[in-house]
Motif scaffolding. Structure first.
Motif, PDB file in Angstrom:
ATOM      1  N   VAL A  23      15.572  -4.837  13.636  1.00  0.00           N
ATOM      2  CA  VAL A  23      16.362  -6.330  13.552  1.00  0.00           C
ATOM      3  C   VAL A  23      16.084  -6.648  12.632  1.00  0.00           C
ATOM      4  N   HIS A  24      17.324  -7.382  11.598  1.00  0.00           N
ATOM      5  CA  HIS A  24      17.506  -7.382  10.424  1.00  0.00           C
ATOM      6  C   HIS A  24      18.036  -9.144  10.286  1.00  0.00           C
ATOM      7  N   LEU A  25      17.468 -10.084  10.166  1.00  0.00           N
ATOM      8  CA  LEU A  25      17.825 -11.648   9.856  1.00  0.00           C
ATOM      9  C   LEU A  25      18.001 -12.275   8.557  1.00  0.00           C
ATOM     10  N   THR A  26      19.123 -11.928   8.109  1.00  0.00           N
ATOM     11  CA  THR A  26      19.565 -12.395   6.682  1.00  0.00           C
ATOM     12  C   THR A  26      19.979 -13.030   6.454  1.00  0.00           C
ATOM     13  N   VAL A  27      19.812 -14.340   5.206  1.00  0.00           N
ATOM     14  CA  VAL A  27      20.605 -14.866   5.146  1.00  0.00           C
ATOM     15  C   VAL A  27      22.858 -13.908   4.482  1.00  0.00           C
ATOM     16  N   MET A  36      27.610 -13.683  17.552  1.00  0.00           N
ATOM     17  CA  MET A  36      26.740 -15.012  16.515  1.00  0.00           C
ATOM     18  C   MET A  36      26.917 -15.477  15.297  1.00  0.00           C
ATOM     19  N   ASP A  37      27.057 -16.447  14.178  1.00  0.00           N
ATOM     20  CA  ASP A  37      27.514 -16.142  13.263  1.00  0.00           C
ATOM     21  C   ASP A  37      26.950 -15.909  11.845  1.00  0.00           C
ATOM     22  N   SER A  38      26.868 -15.746  11.233  1.00  0.00           N
ATOM     23  CA  SER A  38      26.235 -15.721   9.782  1.00  0.00           C
ATOM     24  C   SER A  38      25.005 -16.416   9.240  1.00  0.00           C
ATOM     25  N   LEU A  39      23.743 -15.975   9.795  1.00  0.00           N
ATOM     26  CA  LEU A  39      22.677 -17.197   9.327  1.00  0.00           C
ATOM     27  C   LEU A  39      22.419 -17.643   7.908  1.00  0.00           C
TER      28      LEU A  39
END
Length: 124
Positions: A46-50, A69-72
């Motif tokens: 899982v990649h959680l990237t700005v 889900m929106d961009s982080l």
């Protein structure tokens, strides 16, 4: 099984916003939901990237965890980091710019976590 997820952010702060209804605050339960979706999809990462929505790697392809889900934001990823690290780990992350750890969700699994800083951002 052990899974892996990555966090990318720009600092260490507090507030995960991932709602299509105009940025509503996300809880650690929501992070766990992301990891549950990924686990149920047999994702290897899982990649959680700005700047992008949460992604997962399934059969070698990066896909959105959830199309709603929106961009982080940097703030989003920082809250995720704060929610899973203790003070010792946070100090290590600040001092060395990276951290390898594990995060466990009861009855779901254990997740390998890599958080690192790249240029002006922390990536994982």
């Amino acid at each position: 099984p052990t899974h892996k997820y990555n966090i990318t952010d720009t600092a260490i702060a507090n507030t995960i916003n991932v709602s299509k209804l105009g940025k509503e605050k996300i809880t650690m339960a929501e992070l766990n939901k992301i990891l549950k979706i990924a686990s149920e999809s047999s994702a290897s990462d899982v990649h959680l990237t700005v700047g992008i929505p949460p992604k997962m790697r399934v059969n070698g392809h990066l896909i959105n965890v959830d199309n709603t889900m929106d961009s982080l934001t940097a703030q989003d990823t920082l809250e995720m980091v704060d929610g899973i690290v203790n003070e010792k780990q946070k100090t290590h992350l600040i001092e060395y710019g990276e951290l390898d750890m594990s995060y466990e969700i009861f009855e779901l699994g254990r997740f390998r976590v890599n958080i690192f800083r790249q240029k002006e951002a922390k990536h994982g």
